[in-house]
Design an enzyme around this catalytic site. Structure first.
Site, PDB file in Angstrom:
ATOM      1  N   GLY A 290      32.789  37.428  41.157  1.00  0.00           N
ATOM      2  CA  GLY A 290      33.707  37.325  40.132  1.00  0.00           C
ATOM      3  C   GLY A 290      34.915  36.548  40.512  1.00  0.00           C
ATOM      4  N   CYS A 357      60.530  46.342  31.589  1.00  0.00           N
ATOM      5  CA  CYS A 357      61.280  47.482  31.881  1.00  0.00           C
ATOM      6  C   CYS A 357      60.601  48.242  32.577  1.00  0.00           C
ATOM      7  CB  CYS A 357      62.016  48.143  30.489  1.00  0.00           C
ATOM      8  SG  CYS A 357      62.722  46.880  29.509  1.00  0.00           S
ATOM      9  N   GLU A 358      60.206  48.235  33.831  1.00  0.00           N
ATOM     10  CA  GLU A 358      59.460  48.798  34.904  1.00  0.00           C
ATOM     11  C   GLU A 358      59.776  48.586  36.162  1.00  0.00           C
ATOM     12  OE1 GLU A 358      56.939  51.222  34.235  1.00  0.00           O
ATOM     13  OE2 GLU A 358      56.572  50.930  31.978  1.00  0.00           O
ATOM     14  N   TYR A 386      41.321  38.213  37.595  1.00  0.00           N
ATOM     15  CA  TYR A 386      42.120  39.467  37.418  1.00  0.00           C
ATOM     16  C   TYR A 386      43.579  38.962  37.233  1.00  0.00           C
ATOM     17  CZ  TYR A 386      37.633  41.182  39.195  1.00  0.00           C
ATOM     18  OH  TYR A 386      36.213  41.208  39.470  1.00  0.00           O
TER      19      TYR A 386
HETATM   20  N1  LLP Z   1      29.917  43.852  39.929  1.00  0.00           N
HETATM   21  C1  LLP Z   1      30.730  44.961  39.469  1.00  0.00           C
HETATM   22  C2  LLP Z   1      29.349  46.181  39.096  1.00  0.00           C
HETATM   23  C3  LLP Z   1      31.810  45.300  39.397  1.00  0.00           C
HETATM   24  O1  LLP Z   1      32.538  46.412  39.122  1.00  0.00           O
HETATM   25  C4  LLP Z   1      32.762  44.073  39.952  1.00  0.00           C
HETATM   26  C5  LLP Z   1      34.201  44.162  39.793  1.00  0.00           C
HETATM   27  C6  LLP Z   1      32.289  42.866  40.317  1.00  0.00           C
HETATM   28  C7  LLP Z   1      30.817  42.985  40.268  1.00  0.00           C
HETATM   29  C8  LLP Z   1      33.024  41.773  40.572  1.00  0.00           C
HETATM   30  O2  LLP Z   1      33.658  41.758  41.684  1.00  0.00           O
HETATM   31  P1  LLP Z   1      34.560  40.899  42.595  1.00  0.00           P
HETATM   32  O3  LLP Z   1      33.280  39.782  43.231  1.00  0.00           O
HETATM   33  O4  LLP Z   1      35.280  39.967  41.690  1.00  0.00           O
HETATM   34  O5  LLP Z   1      35.224  41.407  43.507  1.00  0.00           O
HETATM   35  N2  LLP Z   1      41.262  44.206  39.066  1.00  0.00           N
HETATM   36  C9  LLP Z   1      40.671  44.244  40.554  1.00  0.00           C
HETATM   37  C10 LLP Z   1      39.403  44.053  40.868  1.00  0.00           C
HETATM   38  C11 LLP Z   1      38.523  45.262  40.006  1.00  0.00           C
HETATM   39  C12 LLP Z   1      37.098  45.065  40.236  1.00  0.00           C
HETATM   40  C13 LLP Z   1      36.135  45.693  39.468  1.00  0.00           C
HETATM   41  N3  LLP Z   1      34.841  45.435  39.604  1.00  0.00           N
HETATM   42  C14 LLP Z   1      41.833  43.416  41.414  1.00  0.00           C
HETATM   43  O6  LLP Z   1      42.446  42.739  40.613  1.00  0.00           O
HETATM   44  O7  LLP Z   1      41.806  43.056  42.615  1.00  0.00           O
END
Ligand code: LLP
Length: 423
Positions: A290, A357-358, A386
């Site tokens: 992602g 407000c945090e 994200y």
């Molecule tokens: N596949 C699964 C099953 C996942 O849980 C995730 C991300 C991805 C793929 C994609 O991961 P990526 O390639 O984007 O690293 N909010 C957090 C990241 C949470 C990721 C959750 N799962 C941040 O802002 O760093």
């Protein structure tokens, strides 16, 4: 390294449009994405993974599910990794073929499962023994066969922020690799289940090769073990997690160099490591990035509201808040913050904070910044992943607009919310 968002002289450009112009035209806070950067990132991945037989790239929608971005990413030939019926809905709307869509998630509701079965998506990723039973029952009731992957938890340390690590045995995700035997047998026995293969996702923002290699080694052993029990393995999904570089996203002689730059995964080496470990005859290999595809494509433009000196500390209060971009509040995440018009003023440390407000409503603490005044526009870099997708209306703040730039053409791909949207 962001290539499509860069300075020309002292002015920041998103592709061919000055960031200051976008801020003036559409207002701030404002998410701006470069379509060329998304295309480049995707093509780089596809090229590297081209050496893996049957390789598939599934875009993880949770990183950014703006419908126009999804349309662009599906047109590049990606599949879709989803985590809810809502994401399946968006993926289908954006043109991803149903067979290219997978559904993961540790807490799928009956509605999620029925939606996935009714739309005949590619695979459902099963995260527990009890869930397997539910999927099997619901598929039988609908007269369908559910194609599944078993998500195994390989107990691998992704060596990333603890909040985004998922492959350790104490994490809630997947089925412990040493306890999955019974679930495999059950899946093989069920008439309404077709066990296509195995899935694992060890965490996000992974910047080293070793955790992926360890996970691939565990999956390989597991696959060989369950093949002996009669499983016909046709798909392995190694999850997402490829990290990006947040520090020094942009370099310029007038910007201070940022220390502790993140190492970068070498995609060619990663692809080779995966190929060497996970190539089985007749078996496709998927990854689910992602962040890698969208993070560098996005900037959040924000205006300085106030400069405040208090007890020897300087606060730069901006018009974006943690509700617009949560990563610093949630993970103390580092994002480069740069002025859209550079000058040669001296740099000194300041906290960049929002209006919410945090106390955690900040984007950077004690960051070296030039002298900033009310009305100056800043760019918070590398927020394509994200960023908007975890934004909220906290403090009853309407969400920002999203703009997609293609060379010298910018268009609104999501309107700024109005007060009416808060009702
Ligand atoms: N596949 C699964 C099953 C996942 O849980 C995730 C991300 C991805 C793929 C994609 O991961 P990526 O390639 O984007 O690293 N909010 C957090 C990241 C949470 C990721 C959750 N799962 C941040 O802002 O760093």
């Amino acid at each position: 390294m962001t290539e499509k968002i860069k300075y020309d002289g002292n002015r920041l450009f998103v592709e061919e449009i000055p960031a200051a112009e976008l801020a003036a035209k559409y207002g701030t806070p404002l998410y701006v994405y470069s379509s060329e950067q998304i295309k480049d990132n995707f093509r780089r991945l596809r090229k590297a993974f081209g050496i893996v037989p049957g390789a598939r790239i599934l875009y993880a929608l949770k990183a950014n599910s703006n419908p126009e971005l999804l349309g662009l990413i599906s047109s590049l030939g990606a599949g879709a990794d989803t985590v809810s019926a809502g994401e399946i809905f968006l993926a289908l709307k954006a043109g991803f073929p149903p067979s290219s869509i997978s559904l993961a998630g540790v807490g799928k509701t009956d509605r999620d499962i029925d939606f996935a079965l009714a739309r005949d998506i590619g695979v459902i990723i099963v995260e527990s023994d009890e869930e397997l039973g539910v999927i099997s029952e619901r598929a039988a009731a609908l007269g369908r066969t559910a194609r599944i992957l078993l998500r195994i938890n390989p107990d691998v340390d992704a060596r990333t922020h603890p909040h985004i690590s998922t492959g350790l045995k104490e994490n809630k995700f997947g089925i412990n690799i040493n306890e999955a035997g019974e679930t495999v047998k059950r899946a093989l026995r069920s008439k309404s289940i077709d066990l296509l293969g195995v899935h694992s996702h060890i965490g996000s923002q992974v910047t080293e090769h070793a955790p992926f290699e360890e996970a691939a080694d565990s999956i390989r052993e597991f696959v060989i073990r369950i093949q002996k029990e009669g499983a016909n393995i046709r798909q392995i999904d190694l999850g997402g997690g490829i990290g990006v570089r947040y520090r020094n996203a942009l370099k310029h002689s007038l910007l201070p160099a940022e220390r502790k730059e993140e190492p970068l995964i070498d995609l060619n080496l990663l692809a080779k490591a995966i190929k060497d470990r996970l190539s089985f005859p007749g078996c496709e290999i998927a990854i689910e990035p992602g962040r890698y595809i969208v993070a560098e494509s996005g900037v959040l433009l924000t205006k300085v509201l106030y400069r405040k000196e208090s007890a020897g500390r300087t606060f730069i209060v901006v018009d974006a808040g943690m509700n617009d971009m949560m990563r610093h509040a949630l993970y103390s995440a580092y994002h480069q913050i740069i002025p859209v018009e550079l000058n040669d003023s001296a740099y000194s440390p300041a906290d960049v904070v929002g209006p919410v407000c945090e106390t955690t409503d900040a984007f950077a603490l004690q960051r070296e910044l030039p002298v900033l005044r009310r009305g100056d526009t800043l760019a918070i870099m590398t927020v394509g992943a994200y960023g908007y997708s975890i934004s909220s209306n906290y403090n009853s703040r309407p969400k920002p607009a999203e703009i997609l730039v293609e060379k010298d053409y910018a268009r609104v791909v999501r309107d700024r919310e109005t007060f009416e949207d808060l009702i």
